[in-house]
Design a protein around this motif. Sequence first.
Motif, short mmCIF file in Angstrom:
data_model
loop_
_atom_site.label_atom_id
_atom_site.label_comp_id
_atom_site.label_asym_id
_atom_site.label_seq_id
_atom_site.Cartn_x
_atom_site.Cartn_y
_atom_site.Cartn_z
N TYR A 158 64.60 -3.27 10.21
CA TYR A 158 63.49 -4.23 10.24
C TYR A 158 62.43 -3.87 9.20
O TYR A 158 62.12 -2.69 9.01
CB TYR A 158 62.84 -4.23 11.63
N PHE A 159 61.87 -4.91 8.57
CA PHE A 159 60.77 -4.70 7.63
C PHE A 159 59.71 -5.77 7.85
O PHE A 159 60.06 -6.94 7.96
CB PHE A 159 61.27 -4.76 6.18
N PHE A 186 62.80 2.09 7.28
CA PHE A 186 62.69 0.83 8.00
C PHE A 186 62.67 1.05 9.50
O PHE A 186 63.08 2.10 9.98
CB PHE A 186 63.87 -0.09 7.64
N GLY A 187 62.23 0.04 10.24
CA GLY A 187 62.41 0.06 11.68
C GLY A 187 63.92 -0.03 11.93
O GLY A 187 64.65 -0.60 11.11
N GLU A 188 64.38 0.52 13.05
CA GLU A 188 65.83 0.56 13.25
C GLU A 188 66.20 0.55 14.72
O GLU A 188 65.63 1.27 15.52
CB GLU A 188 66.38 1.83 12.59
N ASN A 189 67.17 -0.30 15.06
CA ASN A 189 67.81 -0.28 16.37
C ASN A 189 69.27 0.09 16.16
O ASN A 189 69.91 -0.39 15.21
CB ASN A 189 67.72 -1.64 17.05
N ILE A 190 69.81 0.94 17.05
CA ILE A 190 71.22 1.32 16.96
C ILE A 190 71.89 1.10 18.31
O ILE A 190 71.24 1.10 19.35
CB ILE A 190 71.41 2.76 16.46
N GLN A 238 60.59 -3.03 18.96
CA GLN A 238 60.83 -3.21 17.53
C GLN A 238 61.19 -4.66 17.23
O GLN A 238 60.73 -5.23 16.25
CB GLN A 238 61.93 -2.28 17.03
N ILE A 239 62.00 -5.26 18.08
CA ILE A 239 62.40 -6.66 17.88
C ILE A 239 61.18 -7.58 17.87
O ILE A 239 61.08 -8.49 17.06
CB ILE A 239 63.42 -7.10 18.95
N VAL A 240 60.24 -7.35 18.78
CA VAL A 240 59.09 -8.25 18.90
C VAL A 240 57.85 -7.71 18.18
O VAL A 240 56.74 -8.22 18.39
CB VAL A 240 58.76 -8.55 20.39
N TRP A 241 58.01 -6.71 17.33
CA TRP A 241 56.87 -6.16 16.60
C TRP A 241 56.25 -7.26 15.74
O TRP A 241 56.92 -7.89 14.94
CB TRP A 241 57.30 -4.97 15.74
N LYS A 242 54.94 -7.49 15.93
CA LYS A 242 54.26 -8.62 15.31
C LYS A 242 54.36 -8.66 13.79
O LYS A 242 54.40 -9.74 13.20
CB LYS A 242 52.79 -8.63 15.73
N ASN A 243 54.39 -7.50 13.13
CA ASN A 243 54.41 -7.49 11.68
C ASN A 243 55.81 -7.52 11.08
O ASN A 243 55.96 -7.75 9.88
CB ASN A 243 53.65 -6.27 11.15
N SER A 244 56.84 -7.27 11.87
CA SER A 244 58.21 -7.30 11.34
C SER A 244 58.58 -8.75 11.03
O SER A 244 58.39 -9.64 11.86
CB SER A 244 59.20 -6.69 12.33
N LYS A 245 59.11 -8.96 9.84
CA LYS A 245 59.44 -10.32 9.39
C LYS A 245 60.92 -10.47 9.02
O LYS A 245 61.47 -11.56 9.11
CB LYS A 245 58.61 -10.70 8.15
#
Length: 176
Positions: free
Chosen positions: A164-165, A90-94, A136-143
């Motif tokens: 994020y997915f 997954f996308g990931e913020n830490i 990552q937060i504003v990635w257009k495809n992340s829902k």
Amino acid sequence: MFFPKPTPLIILFLILNLLISNNINALTPQTQKTRSQIKSISQFLTLQNKARAALQMPPLVWDAGLARYADLYARQRRQDCLLKHSNGPFGENIFWGSGDGWTPAQAAMAWVAEQRWYSYGSNSCNGGRECGHYTQIVWKNSKKVGCARVTCFGGRGVFMTCNYFPPGNYIGEKPY
């Protein structure tokens, strides 16, 4: 952190993983969320969704499966509090902060604040600064998003992560 575009096989794996985790959720009784859990979810979501709304993007939706993944990984960091990515699918913020008072809102604020370093025209971070948490937060495809917070070092630190997915931050692609 930016990643190469995934292969169709990886995408299929990610989708099956989410479907299975969501179907398990449907089959098992859900426990009532405490006020503290609801507050934590709200704090993780509010600023991230404000950043998306500023770009006229739909809000991220909380996902219990992603939150479980985040919680499992955060618990692994409880002993060392290393600012290290899970390298999962997954996308990931830490986030890490010294002391035990850090809130989900403060982690989200730190990630969203990276907007000032992001240049849409060049699709890069200015001045050698970090901006991948913001993108990552504003990635257009992340829902969907799921997050977790743990206290580590016996109360001397806090580790937080959001997953994020679908994931974002693909090399050569703009977030929106």
